[in-house]
Design a protein around this motif. Structure first.
Motif, PDB file in Angstrom:
ATOM      1  N   ASP A  84      10.626 -16.599   3.431  1.00  0.00           N
ATOM      2  CA  ASP A  84       9.835 -17.031   4.295  1.00  0.00           C
ATOM      3  C   ASP A  84       9.583 -18.102   5.457  1.00  0.00           C
ATOM      4  OD1 ASP A  84       7.020 -16.537   5.454  1.00  0.00           O
ATOM      5  OD2 ASP A  84       5.942 -16.868   3.076  1.00  0.00           O
ATOM      6  N   THR A  85       9.787 -17.777   6.312  1.00  0.00           N
ATOM      7  CA  THR A  85       9.196 -19.035   6.982  1.00  0.00           C
ATOM      8  C   THR A  85       8.279 -19.931   8.284  1.00  0.00           C
ATOM      9  OG1 THR A  85       9.906 -18.314   9.597  1.00  0.00           O
ATOM     10  CG2 THR A  85      12.292 -18.878   8.293  1.00  0.00           C
ATOM     11  N   SER A  86       7.255 -18.740   7.127  1.00  0.00           N
ATOM     12  CA  SER A  86       5.705 -18.352   7.924  1.00  0.00           C
ATOM     13  C   SER A  86       4.879 -20.050   6.934  1.00  0.00           C
ATOM     14  CB  SER A  86       5.295 -17.445   7.849  1.00  0.00           C
ATOM     15  OG  SER A  86       4.823 -16.831   6.673  1.00  0.00           O
ATOM     16  N   PRO A  87       3.807 -19.662   7.448  1.00  0.00           N
ATOM     17  CA  PRO A  87       2.730 -20.785   6.639  1.00  0.00           C
ATOM     18  C   PRO A  87       2.827 -20.249   5.162  1.00  0.00           C
ATOM     19  CG  PRO A  87       1.888 -20.622   8.390  1.00  0.00           C
ATOM     20  CD  PRO A  87       3.159 -19.722   8.526  1.00  0.00           C
ATOM     21  N   GLY A  88       3.190 -19.199   4.812  1.00  0.00           N
ATOM     22  CA  GLY A  88       3.176 -18.517   3.506  1.00  0.00           C
ATOM     23  C   GLY A  88       2.234 -17.856   3.015  1.00  0.00           C
ATOM     24  N   ILE A  89       1.407 -17.316   4.012  1.00  0.00           N
ATOM     25  CA  ILE A  89      -0.173 -16.436   3.688  1.00  0.00           C
ATOM     26  C   ILE A  89      -0.322 -15.380   3.596  1.00  0.00           C
ATOM     27  CG2 ILE A  89      -2.713 -16.587   3.582  1.00  0.00           C
ATOM     28  CD1 ILE A  89      -2.233 -19.983   4.729  1.00  0.00           C
ATOM     29  N   HIS A  90      -0.349 -14.057   2.541  1.00  0.00           N
ATOM     30  CA  HIS A  90       0.172 -13.254   2.955  1.00  0.00           C
ATOM     31  C   HIS A  90      -0.905 -12.133   2.242  1.00  0.00           C
ATOM     32  CE1 HIS A  90       3.592 -14.225   5.090  1.00  0.00           C
ATOM     33  NE2 HIS A  90       4.293 -14.525   3.832  1.00  0.00           N
ATOM     34  N   ASP A  91      -1.752 -11.467   2.433  1.00  0.00           N
ATOM     35  CA  ASP A  91      -3.234 -11.175   1.695  1.00  0.00           C
ATOM     36  C   ASP A  91      -1.894  -9.295   0.982  1.00  0.00           C
ATOM     37  OD1 ASP A  91      -6.109  -9.983   0.606  1.00  0.00           O
ATOM     38  OD2 ASP A  91      -4.859  -8.517   2.172  1.00  0.00           O
ATOM     39  N   THR A  92      -2.570  -9.502   0.109  1.00  0.00           N
ATOM     40  CA  THR A  92      -2.445  -8.341  -1.130  1.00  0.00           C
ATOM     41  C   THR A  92      -4.174  -7.676  -1.623  1.00  0.00           C
ATOM     42  OG1 THR A  92      -2.553  -9.400  -3.729  1.00  0.00           O
ATOM     43  CG2 THR A  92      -0.544 -10.011  -2.174  1.00  0.00           C
ATOM     44  N   LEU A  93      -4.940  -7.632  -1.507  1.00  0.00           N
ATOM     45  CA  LEU A  93      -5.831  -7.361  -1.808  1.00  0.00           C
ATOM     46  C   LEU A  93      -7.031  -6.184  -0.485  1.00  0.00           C
ATOM     47  CD1 LEU A  93      -8.291 -10.680  -3.092  1.00  0.00           C
ATOM     48  CD2 LEU A  93      -6.234  -8.293  -4.413  1.00  0.00           C
ATOM     49  N   CYS A  94      -6.350  -6.723   0.413  1.00  0.00           N
ATOM     50  CA  CYS A  94      -6.934  -4.928   1.488  1.00  0.00           C
ATOM     51  C   CYS A  94      -6.608  -3.822   2.378  1.00  0.00           C
ATOM     52  CB  CYS A  94      -7.377  -5.863   2.991  1.00  0.00           C
ATOM     53  SG  CYS A  94      -8.563  -7.684   3.434  1.00  0.00           S
ATOM     54  N   PRO A  95      -6.997  -3.166   1.419  1.00  0.00           N
ATOM     55  CA  PRO A  95      -6.777  -1.914   2.403  1.00  0.00           C
ATOM     56  C   PRO A  95      -6.134  -1.358   3.126  1.00  0.00           C
ATOM     57  CG  PRO A  95      -8.563  -1.312   1.789  1.00  0.00           C
ATOM     58  CD  PRO A  95      -8.674  -2.963   1.212  1.00  0.00           C
ATOM     59  N   ALA A  96      -5.427  -0.752   4.027  1.00  0.00           N
ATOM     60  CA  ALA A  96      -5.137  -0.536   4.911  1.00  0.00           C
ATOM     61  C   ALA A  96      -6.749   0.199   6.109  1.00  0.00           C
ATOM     62  CB  ALA A  96      -4.313   0.127   5.616  1.00  0.00           C
ATOM     63  N   CYS A  97      -6.429  -0.648   7.149  1.00  0.00           N
ATOM     64  CA  CYS A  97      -7.656   0.207   8.107  1.00  0.00           C
ATOM     65  C   CYS A  97      -7.494   1.206   8.625  1.00  0.00           C
ATOM     66  CB  CYS A  97      -8.009  -0.796  10.167  1.00  0.00           C
ATOM     67  SG  CYS A  97      -6.098  -0.947  10.523  1.00  0.00           S
ATOM     68  N   SER A  98      -8.751   2.072   8.586  1.00  0.00           N
ATOM     69  CA  SER A  98      -8.970   3.675   8.739  1.00  0.00           C
ATOM     70  C   SER A  98      -9.683   3.591   9.684  1.00  0.00           C
ATOM     71  CB  SER A  98      -8.816   4.134   7.420  1.00  0.00           C
ATOM     72  OG  SER A  98     -10.100   4.309   6.961  1.00  0.00           O
ATOM     73  N   GLU A  99      -9.297   4.730  10.148  1.00  0.00           N
ATOM     74  CA  GLU A  99     -10.969   5.951  11.115  1.00  0.00           C
ATOM     75  C   GLU A  99     -12.233   5.259  10.192  1.00  0.00           C
ATOM     76  OE1 GLU A  99     -12.343   9.419  14.070  1.00  0.00           O
ATOM     77  OE2 GLU A  99      -9.935   9.484  12.322  1.00  0.00           O
ATOM     78  N   MET A 100     -12.133   5.363   9.259  1.00  0.00           N
ATOM     79  CA  MET A 100     -13.806   5.645   8.834  1.00  0.00           C
ATOM     80  C   MET A 100     -13.913   4.531   8.608  1.00  0.00           C
ATOM     81  SD  MET A 100     -14.544   8.686   8.427  1.00  0.00           S
ATOM     82  CE  MET A 100     -15.993   7.545   7.200  1.00  0.00           C
ATOM     83  N   SER A 101     -13.002   3.199   8.065  1.00  0.00           N
ATOM     84  CA  SER A 101     -13.728   1.910   8.310  1.00  0.00           C
ATOM     85  C   SER A 101     -14.269   0.854   9.092  1.00  0.00           C
ATOM     86  CB  SER A 101     -12.036   1.012   7.579  1.00  0.00           C
ATOM     87  OG  SER A 101     -11.384   0.507   8.676  1.00  0.00           O
ATOM     88  N   TYR A 102     -13.427   1.761  10.469  1.00  0.00           N
ATOM     89  CA  TYR A 102     -14.123   1.391  11.849  1.00  0.00           C
ATOM     90  C   TYR A 102     -15.452   2.099  12.013  1.00  0.00           C
ATOM     91  CZ  TYR A 102      -9.886  -1.019  12.820  1.00  0.00           C
ATOM     92  OH  TYR A 102      -8.711  -2.342  13.030  1.00  0.00           O
TER      93      TYR A 102
END
Length: 217
Positions: A84-102
């Protein structure tokens, strides 16, 4: 590694490829600041998937680090987190966005591009059924748990060229979505979805399976 390929993923779109065991894929934040919803599915079990819940329990952490192995919902290792060459922050909690979530959270009265549909479209493209949408590993997404146990969204601090490198622990379908979120701040300070890239190193020269030929066309 004997074969190197690059697959471009346009802003707001998804991409699915097949990985053989031992192949490595780098998810590259080409322009910086882009969240990438990430999934993996075993080739031999259509209903099995890489599970954030099982992987968190395996390491007893909310987030993963290079050296960690990610598991399916049947406790089989599917991806290994190599680098990992990024700052290393990667979420594991949030579901994928969807038409209904918008519609629910932002009052969208039209179909908004979303990661759920991107994944479904990629599976439809290769003619493979897809049941539930698993919680993705949201690479570069800085939604974190604050001290008051509330979730807080921050703009992704991934810089242009930052990447996460993963190794397939089994033959699998690997899918990503360059998240179309343009309302919250997660896709960088400009709140503008951007494209990303997949760089694949093949472990060996082997005949491509049928799903692989379709997914890379």
């Amino acid at each position: 590694m004997t074969i190197f390929s690059t697959f471009e993923v346009p802003a707001r779109k998804g991409r699915l490829i097949t990985l053989n065991r031992g192949d490595e894929v780098a998810v590259v934040n080409t322009h910086g600041g882009q969240v990438v919803d990430t999934w993996a599915f075993p080739l031999d079990e259509p209903t099995e998937y890489m599970s954030m819940e099982h992987s968190r329990v395996a390491h007893y952490r909310l987030t993963f680090q290079p050296g960690d192995t990610l598991y399916t919902d049947r406790w089989r290792p599917i991806l290994h987190f190599v680098a990992d060459t990024s700052p290393g922050i990667h979420d594991t909690l949030c579901p994928a966005c969807s038409e209904m979530s918008y519609r629910k959270f932002y009052g969208c009265d039209h179909r908004h591009d979303n990661c759920t549909d991107n994944l479904r479209e990629e599976f439809a493209r290769i003619g493979r059924p897809l049941g539930r949408i698993p919680t993705p590993w949201n690479l570069f997404m800085e939604t974190v748990v604050e001290q008051d146990n509330l979730l807080k969204d921050y703009p992704s601090s991934a810089a242009a060229g930052d990447l996460v490198r993963l190794r397939a622990e089994m033959d699998c379908l690997f899918a990503v979505s360059a998240c179309p979120q343009d309302i919250l701040v997660i896709n960088g300070a400009g709140i503008a979805p951007r494209g990303v890239a997949l760089r694949v190193h093949r472990a060996a020269t082997v005949p491509l399976q049928q799903n692989q030929r379709k997914s890379e066309s």
